[in-house]
Design a protein around this motif. Structure first.
Motif, PDB file in Angstrom:
ATOM      1  N   ALA A 137      -7.833  -1.909   0.110  1.00 14.42           N
ATOM      2  CA  ALA A 137      -8.542  -1.927   1.386  1.00 14.42           C
ATOM      3  C   ALA A 137      -8.556  -3.352   1.933  1.00 14.42           C
ATOM      4  O   ALA A 137      -8.875  -4.302   1.216  1.00 14.42           O
ATOM      5  N   SER A 151     -11.991  -5.995   1.828  1.00  4.45           N
ATOM      6  CA  SER A 151     -12.728  -5.737   3.066  1.00  4.45           C
ATOM      7  C   SER A 151     -14.188  -6.174   2.915  1.00  4.45           C
ATOM      8  O   SER A 151     -14.857  -5.784   1.963  1.00  4.45           O
ATOM      9  N   ASN A 156       0.821  -1.211   0.000  1.00  4.27           N
ATOM     10  CA  ASN A 156       0.000   0.000   0.000  1.00  4.27           C
ATOM     11  C   ASN A 156       0.856   1.263   0.000  1.00  4.27           C
ATOM     12  O   ASN A 156       0.501   2.269  -0.619  1.00  4.27           O
ATOM     13  N   ASP A 202      -9.274  -5.564   5.949  1.00  2.00           N
ATOM     14  CA  ASP A 202      -9.696  -5.417   7.340  1.00  2.00           C
ATOM     15  C   ASP A 202      -8.593  -5.857   8.290  1.00  2.00           C
ATOM     16  O   ASP A 202      -7.941  -6.879   8.067  1.00  2.00           O
ATOM     17  N   LYS A 241     -15.129  -3.095  -0.052  1.00  6.14           N
ATOM     18  CA  LYS A 241     -14.181  -2.601  -1.045  1.00  6.14           C
ATOM     19  C   LYS A 241     -12.992  -3.566  -1.056  1.00  6.14           C
ATOM     20  O   LYS A 241     -12.578  -4.029   0.021  1.00  6.14           O
TER      21      LYS A 241
END
Ligand code: HEM
Ligand code: SF4
Ligand code: FES
Lengths: 261, 251
Positions: free
Chosen positions: A63, A124, A51, A65, A121
């Motif tokens: 994205a 996630s 990222n 989690d 997204k």
């Protein structure tokens, strides 16, 4: 770095990552290269590196989690190389380390795929279906007031141990992700058997299992075919015995509860 | 009544019906197998024909037969309903999925295995059951007044099992059945909540044994007639001394 292994050689990897801009959008696999990954990094730290690269290039970061990054919150829901939380048994993604991979590997990373876990997204997903199942009955009602003494209610050690084993479920959803039927039975069974084993859970015992199973069905999770992928992929080792307990509790409740509706 | 319909339309309720009917079908398999072992008796088919006449005419058996129809009916109906629910639960498949690393093939393919059994069942019922029940079979004939008007199902078996593709279909179907039971037997107990650390390993072991023995014994029937007998069900001269000494040795 303290405790670092001087022999650990950095790795270059190819990542096939599921990119999907929004819940309803069409997603696709996009290939990325990451360089100089230390074998001691966790899988999520490797994604942090990716990222950062993307941000420097002015691209949209991936994205995914995560929260505690210590294996207890259950947020880090990644399907890695065709397995929930990747190749290592009994671990969450945040506890999976890059030493499990080799230089030059290609790693495919996808979100949990279940109709009941819609994609927010990229990687996630929305696991609030689990919250609604717990709200339907995965609790005990207690009076507030003065704190009760510890061990006021005697519980035999072996029962306490079994209830505790079931209570270790972190609600990660790896069971649903791994199951061919996207069934939530292992998750539901962990909570139902934990509370069915304990005297505190006895008061709401029948309504709990009836309501939780009803909510599980409403959410659209699949049924259990006793395949066992769930238990094999569960990071905390919740066993299939709990599903048998769930079925017993369900049958008993349906046959004997006062609920006619 | 609504709690009843809710129970049986829930995911667990459906699985319980699946399991009860599945285990009931297992008991049927035992009866069917034991009866059919009479095909191996060297008596020109008399014992088998008397037995099948009894099965086709006895009122108690005929009543239980309806239970069997219902058992298959509900098992197949719930299989459809569950498969539909389960497929709807994951509309989008994984790009990479290595479920072979966390589960057994048979357990993930019960629907395919069951469908193969169903195809076999239709052919099988048409060929033997339908003809026995609704005519189309020769009579035994001969001098015995008791049995001469019985259907000669034995000869129908012998002639069917000399057709190569028929034998192949039967043997292939027994593989499907064996794999279906390999997972299904133990799974049925788990569904009913009958899981206990003391007994579950035993139940599973019995299930594996059951799957192998039942499917192998059924598969042995077409193979026996195809390989070892002539058009009348008599052992061919090449194998008959061998079988004779074998039977003697076993006695
Ligand atoms: C003699 C024939 C058969 C026997 C003895 C049999 C037996 C069983 C048993 C014991 C189970 C396990 C139930 C459970 O998991 O609780 C099962 C599951 C299953 N059977 Fe059969 N079966 C037979 C024929 C069929 C047929 C004809 C079909 C379909 C057309 C079928 C489809 C299925 C499916 C899909 C399952 C798995 C359901 C699930 O776990 O989601 N079976 N069977
Ligand atoms: S049962 Fe295991 S895999 Fe399923 S949610 Fe709980 S911890 Fe995660
Ligand atoms: S981030 Fe909390 S368990 Fe992995």
């Amino acid at each position: 770095m303290a405790g670092s292994n001087p022999n650990a050689k950095p790795m270059n990897l190819t990542l096939n990552v599921w990119r999907q801009p929004s819940p309803k959008a069409q997603g696709k696999i996009v290939e990325y290269q990451v360089k100089d990954i230390s074998p001691e990094m966790s899988f999520l730290e490797m994604l942090d590196v990716l990222n950062e690269d993307l941000l420097h290039k002015g691209e949209d970061p991936v994205a995914f989690d995560h929260d505690c990054r210590e294996g207890i919150c259950g947020s880090c829901d990644l399907f890695i190389n065709g397995r929930s939380h990747g190749p290592e048994k009994g671990t969450t993604t945040c506890q999976l380390h890059m030493r499990k991979f080799s230089d030059g590997d290609t790693i495919t990373i996808e979100p949990w795929r279940a109709n009941s876990f819609p994609i927010n997204k990229d990687l996630s997903v929305d696991r609030s279906a689990f919250d609604r199942i717990i709200q339907a009955g995965g609790y005990v009602s207690v009076n507030t007031g003065g704190a009760p003494d510890g061990n006021e209610i005697p519980i035999p050690k072996d029962i306490a141990d079994r209830a505790f084993e079931a209570a270790t479920c972190i609600g990660c959803g790896a069971c649903v992700a791994a199951c061919k039927n996207a069934s939530a039975m292992l998750f539901v069974s962990a909570k139902v058997s934990q509370l069915a084993l304990l005297p505190q859970g006895d008061v709401e015992r029948k309504t709990r299992v009836e309501n939780m199973v009803a909510q599980m069905d409403i959410e659209g999770f699949g049924a259990c075919s006793n395949i066992g992928s769930c238990a094999a992929e569960c990071p905390v080792g919740i066993s299939l015995e709990n599903i048998a307990i769930l079925n017993r509790e369900f049958l008993t409740a349906k046959a004997t509860s006062n609920n006619l509706a | 009544m609504s709690w009843i319909s809710k129970t049986f339309s829930s995911s667990i309720g459906r699985k319980i019906v699946m399991s009860l009917t599945g285990l009931f079908l297992c008991t049927f398999l035992v009866v069917h197998l034991v009866g059919n072992l009479q095909l191996f008796k060297h008596d020109g088919g008399t014992a088998f024909n008397v037995y099948s006449h009894f099965m086709g005419t006895n009122p108690i058996i005929r009543t239980i037969e309806w239970g069997l129809v219902l058992g298959f009916g509900f098992h197949i109906y719930e299989a459809l309903m569950l498969t539909r629910r389960n497929q709807g639960a994951r509309p989008q498949k994984y790009v990479a999925n290595h479920s072979e690393q966390n589960s057994e093939w048979t357990s993930r393919n019960m629907g395919i295995l069951g469908s193969l059994i169903l195809i076999f069942l239709i052919v099988h019922l048409y060929n033997f059951f339908w003809r026995a029940r609704f005519g189309g079979l020769d009579k035994i004939g001969g001098t015995d007044v008791e049995t001469r008007d019985y259907d000669n199902l034995y000869m129908a078996v012998v002639s069917s099992f000399h057709v190569w593709w028929y034998v192949l279909l039967y043997v292939a179907a027994q593989f499907s059945l064996g794999y279906h039971l390999w997972h299904g037997f133990g799974s049925g107990f788990q569904t009913l909540g009958l899981n206990h650390r003391k007994y579950t390993p035993l139940i599973k072991a019995v299930g594996y044994g059951f799957a192998v023995v039942v499917s192998a014994a059924f598969a042995a029937m077409p193979l026996y007639f195809f390989l070892f007998t002539d058009d009348n069900g008599q052992l061919t001269s090449a194998v008959s001394p061998l079988v004779h000494s074998l039977t003697l040795a076993l006695k």
